[in-house]
Motif scaffolding. Structure first.
Motif, mmCIF file in Angstrom:
data_model
loop_
_atom_site.group_PDB
_atom_site.id
_atom_site.type_symbol
_atom_site.label_atom_id
_atom_site.label_comp_id
_atom_site.label_asym_id
_atom_site.label_seq_id
_atom_site.Cartn_x
_atom_site.Cartn_y
_atom_site.Cartn_z
ATOM 1 N N GLY A 1 -9.945 5.997 5.322
ATOM 2 C CA GLY A 1 -9.549 5.009 4.279
ATOM 3 C C GLY A 1 -8.219 4.737 4.311
ATOM 4 N N ASP A 2 -7.405 5.502 5.122
ATOM 5 C CA ASP A 2 -6.116 5.308 5.127
ATOM 6 C C ASP A 2 -5.371 4.109 5.106
ATOM 7 N N ALA A 3 -5.952 3.196 6.179
ATOM 8 C CA ALA A 3 -5.303 1.905 6.403
ATOM 9 C C ALA A 3 -5.435 1.000 4.979
ATOM 10 N N GLU A 4 -6.875 1.071 4.637
ATOM 11 C CA GLU A 4 -7.187 0.113 3.582
ATOM 12 C C GLU A 4 -6.478 0.369 2.439
ATOM 13 N N THR A 5 -6.016 1.905 2.135
ATOM 14 C CA THR A 5 -5.285 2.184 0.864
ATOM 15 C C THR A 5 -3.882 1.781 0.896
ATOM 16 N N LEU A 6 -3.394 1.866 2.140
ATOM 17 C CA LEU A 6 -1.833 1.350 2.506
ATOM 18 C C LEU A 6 -1.707 -0.119 2.229
ATOM 19 N N TRP A 7 -2.615 -0.864 2.867
ATOM 20 C CA TRP A 7 -2.904 -2.312 2.759
ATOM 21 C C TRP A 7 -2.815 -2.887 1.554
ATOM 22 N N SER A 8 -3.744 -2.356 0.767
ATOM 23 C CA SER A 8 -4.211 -2.927 -0.690
ATOM 24 C C SER A 8 -2.914 -2.710 -1.576
ATOM 25 N N GLU A 9 -2.472 -1.321 -1.521
ATOM 26 C CA GLU A 9 -1.272 -1.310 -2.398
ATOM 27 C C GLU A 9 0.163 -2.122 -1.715
ATOM 28 N N PHE A 10 0.312 -2.335 -0.413
ATOM 29 C CA PHE A 10 1.166 -3.331 0.030
ATOM 30 C C PHE A 10 0.869 -4.901 -0.608
#
Length: 257
Positions: free
Chosen positions: A71-80
């Motif tokens: 889930g790293d990509a999802e976490t990063l883009w959501s926060e971005f």
């Protein structure tokens, strides 16, 4: 800051809290971009970069996401997405710098499955899926810049798994450039040599012989600085590089020519 070549653009630099990533974040901000400074664990270091950028009149914010985990990509883009809107930026992205990575030193005999899996998870899988999801956000005419390494060209037996990941990054660069070229998006990689960062501090600052050896590897007779590489990244992010894509730009000072 005055009008720079990237004014009005939004950039994301992974691993932007230290070393080459920090230098790249500060350089892109100097050119006028709003910069998302990604970090994995060291919030204080990322906030220090943001503070430094703002002190110079630039705009930046920190984004936390541990890479190499589910889930790293999802976490990063959501926060971005959330923070970019909070900072008044239009939805989307113009410049993605895939810089974050880990660099274990281990020969083939010393490389465990755990080390192998981690270095590929962080250095290959994470940028692949970050880019995959980032393409939905990246505006036409955007820039993707991947940070490779001279170890993809120069044999370094005690960094074999790491070197393999950088070979994969270069394949990603070339093939993705062809895949997204119709949108006017360029995809390039920058390939540093030995650079004076915390990853190389032991060699460069704890061992005079190691420092001399590192400097002698370069045709220019010195060790690279993060800013040397950041300037190349800034070029690849700018309109001046519009006719360059699918390339690996050597930024090693001519190491082992």
């Amino acid at each position: 800051m005055g009008m720079g070549s990237l004014t009005g653009k939004t950039a994301l630099v992974t691993g932007g809290s230290r070393g080459i990533g920090r230098a790249a974040a500060e350089r892109l901000a100097k050119e006028g971009a709003l910069v998302a400074v990604h970090y994995g664990r060291n919030e204080a270091a990322a906030e220090e970069v943001v503070k430094a950028i703002r002190a110079e009149g630039g705009a930046a914010f920190a984004v936390k996401a541990e890479l190499g985990v589910h889930g790293d990509a999802e976490t990063l883009w959501s926060e971005f997405d959330r923070q970019a809107l909070d900072h008044g930026a239009a939805a989307g992205l113009d410049i993605l710098v895939n810089n974050a990575g880990v660099a274990p030193r281990a020969s083939i005999e010393e490389t465990t499955r755990e080390v192998f899996d981690e270095v590929f998870a962080v250095n290959v899988r994470a940028p692949f899926f970050l880019t995959q999801q980032g393409l939905k956000r990246l505006r036409d005419g955007g820039r993707i810049i991947n940070v490779s390494s001279g170890t993809a060209r120069i044999a370094v037996p005690d960094a074999l798994a790491y070197s393999m990941t950088k070979g994969a990054v270069e394949i990603l660069t070339r093939t993705l450039a062809q895949a997204v070229g119709s949108r006017g998006i360029t995809v390039n990689a920058v390939s540093p040599g030995i650079t004076d960062t915390d990853m190389t501090a032991g060699m460069l600052h704890g061992d005079p012989a190691g420092a001399r050896m590192a400097a002698d590897m370069s045709a220019l007779g010195r060790v690279g600085q993060p800013g040397d590489v950041a300037d190349v990244i800034a070029f690849l992010a700018s309109d001046a590089s519009r006719w360059v894509t699918g390339q690996v730009v050597d930024a090693s000072g001519g190491s082992r020519l």
